[in-house]
Structure formats: C-alpha cells, structure tokens
Scaffold this active site. Structure first.
Site, short mmCIF file in Angstrom:
data_model
loop_
_atom_site.label_atom_id
_atom_site.label_comp_id
_atom_site.label_asym_id
_atom_site.label_seq_id
_atom_site.Cartn_x
_atom_site.Cartn_y
_atom_site.Cartn_z
N LEU A 110 0.84 -1.20 0.00
CA LEU A 110 0.00 0.00 0.00
C LEU A 110 0.88 1.25 0.00
O LEU A 110 1.03 1.93 1.01
CB LEU A 110 -0.92 0.00 1.23
CG LEU A 110 -1.56 -1.34 1.61
CD1 LEU A 110 -2.51 -1.16 2.80
CD2 LEU A 110 -2.31 -1.94 0.43
N ASP A 111 1.44 1.58 -1.14
CA ASP A 111 2.42 2.66 -1.22
C ASP A 111 1.77 3.94 -1.74
O ASP A 111 1.11 3.92 -2.78
CB ASP A 111 3.57 2.23 -2.15
CG ASP A 111 4.77 3.16 -2.05
OD1 ASP A 111 4.79 4.01 -1.14
OD2 ASP A 111 5.67 3.04 -2.89
N GLY A 112 1.96 5.03 -1.01
CA GLY A 112 1.54 6.33 -1.54
C GLY A 112 0.44 7.04 -0.78
O GLY A 112 -0.05 8.07 -1.25
#
Length: 287
Positions: free
Chosen positions: A41-43
């Site tokens: 879950l990047d960003g």
C-alpha cells in the site's frame, strides 16, 4: 421531483457499473485467475500531500481502496488477498504518526467484525500475520478477536501483515525450526537412553532441518505463495515484503498512488498474469 430523478439516475448508473464489472470478470474468468494477490500500500502520504489534505485523510482513503480491492478480488474469484499494512520499520516514523496509525487500525479492525461489514457479507476469513507482540495491547487484542470472529468464514481469505518484515519472518521461522528440532533431539536421546539403540533413520533425522520445516514456521505459511504482487506509486522495490514467497511471482507497479488504485489496474494485472501464466508455471515446476 428533481431529487427523485437524480436518485433514480444514480441508481441506474450504479447498477450499470456493477453489471459491466461482472461481465468483465466473466470474460477474464475464461483464462487462469490468480489464486493469491498481494498489495504493497504505497503512496497514502503522497496522496494527501498531492491533494493538500491531512495525512490522516490519506490513510483513510487508502483503507477505502483496500476494501474496493477486496470486493473486486472476491467477485473475480481470487481466494487469497494479502496487504502490507504496517512494517516493523514503520515504528521509526514520528511517534504521533505511529500512534495515529495504531488508532486507525484499531478502529478499522473493530469495524471488520461488525455484522454488516464487507468481511462478513462476502464470508472472508481474516488473518493478521507478523510479529504481533510488537503491537500495543489494544490493537493486538482487537486483531485476535477479528481472527476468532471470522474463523468460520470460508469463501476467501484476507491476510493483513502488521509489524511485519520478511527478515523478521525468516528469523522467526529459523528459530522456531531449530527449537522444534532441539525438542525432537531431546526426545530421541531420551528414547535411546531407555532402549539402548536408535535406528539410522532416526539418527539422520536428528541433525537435519529441512526446507519444509522452515516454510511451515513462516508467518505466511497458512497461505499459498502469491501469484501477483501489486505495488503502487511505480516502485519496483519489495521493501522487505514476502521475500521468501515471491520467487515466481508477477510484480506489477502501476504509477498511481494507492488510494487512486482502481478496477482497471487490477484487470491489467490479471491480464498480464494470464499472458505470462505458462512461463510462471514453468518456473514453479523448476523450483
């Protein structure tokens, strides 16, 4: 009258979107469907900065995206979905940010076990995996309750990696395997002392830790290896996530930030998986 027309229009649009999505999934199901999809879950923080909103709002938007992906995966027939929710390294962030994330996770975990939640609606079993003793007591107890509350759900499985890194997982697996082997050695030595002899087979067993022993003690040992790993923000790093399990896994890195991930990204990941499926299966057989 105008409000009634607007409401009817929204319902019609919503119904057409659902119908189109199901039709699309039916077409995709003609080919092989991934059994297990994992997400990094990047960003979330960059999404908040980009939109000029609070970081807390960015994390909440990320949670909504997780629920959408869970719904799409279920409708598509994906049996396992794993999310990298909180790394052990995240404990190094600002104390107030860590505390907010713990509070948010507590809120969302408690929401998962409500009767009307998507988890119960779709019959999803929830597992929390990682070094859970590093979590504060309230979050750890809530996680244990959620796992117990969903133990009879059998349609699909959601694995939430919290207080997790692959290096910690591998260390835990090796230590657990050594401890198990030490206990076996002690039992064999005790039997030898009583019977005065020990078979060659048992003597060999005494000194060997096998690959299967280590895999059985990994945190992720309760699920098959992922077929597809999706990391948003265009990053191709695994960031200490599922290093043991992703030898023959397709990595897909859309440039969108995680709260922006949508149906089209999941569909594109599945299409790429289907295109490369023969090659991926050949690699698995060679391992």
């Amino acid at each position: 009258m105008l409000k009634t027309s607007d409401s009817l229009a929204r319902r019609l649009v919503g119904s057409s979107i659902i119908y189109t999505r199901k039709f699309l999934f039916r077409i995709l199901s003609v080919g092989p469907i991934p059994n297990h999809i994992a997400f990094i879950l990047d960003g979330n923080r960059r999404y908040a900065k980009k939109r000029n909103i609070a970081e807390a709002t960015g994390y909440r938007a990320g949670f909504l995206a997780v629920m959408c992906m869970l719904k799409y995966c279920y409708e598509l027939g994906v049996k396992y979905m794993t999310i990298y929710a909180f790394s052990i390294d995240n404990f190094r962030r600002r104390p107030e940010e860590v505390q907010y994330l713990m509070d948010l996770m507590l809120e969302k975990i408690e929401g998962l076990i409500k009767q009307e939640s998507i988890v119960n609606e779709y019959g999803v079993r929830v597992h929390f995996v990682g070094n859970l003793k590093l979590l504060n007591e309230r979050v750890r107890v809530a996680a244990e309750k959620a796992m117990l509350a969903t133990v009879n759900n059998t349609n699909s499985t959601l694995l939430i990696c919290m207080a997790y890194t692959s290096t910690d997982e591998i260390l835990h697996a090796v230590q657990s395997s050594c401890l198990e082997k030490w206990k076996e050695i002690q039992e064999l030595d005790a039997n030898q002392a009583q019977n005065g002899e020990i078979t060659e087979e048992k003597q060999e067993l005494k000194h060997i830790i096998k690959l299967v022993d280590i895999e059985r003690h990994t945190y992720m040992g309760l699920a098959p290896d992922p077929d597809v790993l999706i990391r948003t923000s265009g990053e191709t790093r695994l960031s200490n996530f599922l290093l043991w399990q992703t030898t023959s896994c397709l990595l897909y890195s859309p440039k969108v930030l995680f709260p922006e991930i949508g149906l089209r990204h999941l569909v594109w990941a599945v299409l790429n998986f289907q295109r490369l499926y023969p090659h991926l299966e050949k690699e698995k057989k060679q391992l």
